[in-house]
Design a protein around this motif. Structure first.
Motif: not given
Lengths: 227, 227
Positions: A173-179, A182-189, A191-193, A200-203
């Motif tokens: 959990a402690s690393a999840a937001q950072a990951v 990173g995924l969002v920045k890499a263009g992923i739209r 996510i299975l978490n 907290d991700v863009p809409r």
DNA sequence: AGTTGTGAACTTATTCACAGCC
DNA sequence: GGCTGTGAATAAGTTCACAACT
């Protein structure tokens, strides 16, 4: 919600942008589409050319009118008096879910759970494939598991060129937001978490969360007091 | 429905016997209780004595009135103008969920997923423990993993004496129903099912299903067409 | 006769709005 | 002023019932 909960995991903040859709399709109907696909696959194995909502109901324990209504949101796929053509309906549903063409996913976190997910045999029938793996452990980075080379999690941006559209988070959990960032920045739209943490991700990014411990934790509530 | 779907996995046939409850408590409220517990734990780590529905909302992204209403189904735990006592509310919720005392679970299936579940670190905070493991592989039977001896799946009936009330199914779909039958026969009344299969169990047994592939499979639906 | 597709009725769940309490 | 608890209003989802079609 945004499905940051557990499977059904429903929704409070709606990540999905509904404004773009003409008809209003219940999230719940979408959630059931993969089940219908599973039922159709079973029928197909049984050699059934056609399948009725009643037959699917027996396999999946979803009421026949529910099945018919769900499908009707997307079109009229059946034939009165006959039912649905097994193969054709499966094809239609795959098209709706956009799994008629292969979907590539990146897995982040190769711990116990991540390793199990990487080897999970069930993705194939939905045209899903894990084609990139990331971790932060130097011992794991560079190794090849299941034909996929483990990369450094700091190099998530490399995803952009690979046609990977989905991300799977299997880190603490402690690393999840950072990951997730990173995924969002890499263009992923999408996510299975698996981390027990609200992301907290863009809409425009859709998150579906699975929290295994939470699901197990509400089972005792339903147990009879005596037991 | 009976939650045989995926996390929210919701429910088609309602396994839970609602007739016994005085007030009608939404399943959805129960589903969120463990989330509240997670939020309270975070607040507790932050050293907060009291927490408001607004504060919890920030952590979990569930609307404040939703949180208050959910809690109100079970009682009035808060103080107007102050909020909820962090420790007391956590205790109340654990009582409601019946995880104030330890709950023992039996894991069936020690493949990749089963092994990951056995080692999953998240159960402890909900007072859950896997204290029996079963498999059908002679190579695995007899070995000890995480202090638990792997037993033959044909000996599920041995559960009765061990005070184990929960079952976790992590076997292939083709074996899931037989395992469920065995668990029910052994007295288990709550099952967490990872197999992509509808489990036919008596009404008194509560099944919560998680279907990882299905959850990943509906992600492409939400992706923008361009991507 | 058998089955779909769907408007209408119903049920369940969420959100609002505010009285009442600290 | 700040916050809870909750009835009332709204929204979402499910089930029914039946016309229409094969």
């Amino acid at each position: 919600m945004n499905e940051n909960a557990s499977t059904k995991q429903k929704a409070e903040v709606d990540v999905e942008d509904r404004r773009m859709r003409y008809r209003r399709i219940p999230d719940e109907a979408v959630r059931r589409l993969p089940m219908y696909l599973r039922g159709l696959l079973l029928c197909s194995e049984e050699g059934l050319q056609n399948v009725s909502s009643h037959k699917l109901s027996e396999l999946l324990h979803i009421n026949p009118p529910q099945i018919r209504k769900d499908l009707s949101y997307f079109g009229a796929f059946g034939t009165p008096g006959v039912g649905y053509d097994t193969a054709k309906l499966a094809k239609q549903i795959r098209g709706i879910l956009k799994i008629d063409t292969p979907n590539k996913a990146a897995l982040v976190g190769l711990g116990n759970l991540g390793s199990a997910i990487l080897k999970y045999p069930g993705f194939g029938s939905y045209n899903l494939e894990i084609s990139a793996v990331f971790d932060n452990d130097p011992v794991k980075i560079g190794k090849t598991v299941r034909d996929v080379k483990v990369e450094d999690v700091s190099k998530l941006s490399a995803l952009k060129k690979k046609g990977i559209t989905l991300g799977i988070i299997a880190v603490p959990a402690s690393a999840a937001q950072a990951v997730a960032d990173g995924l969002v920045k890499a263009g992923i739209r999408g996510i299975l978490n698996f981390a027990p943490y609200y992301l907290d991700v863009p809409r425009k990014v859709k998150v579906i969360s699975i929290d295994i411990a939470m699901d197990l934790a509400r089972l005792p509530y339903y147990l009879p007091a005596s037991a």
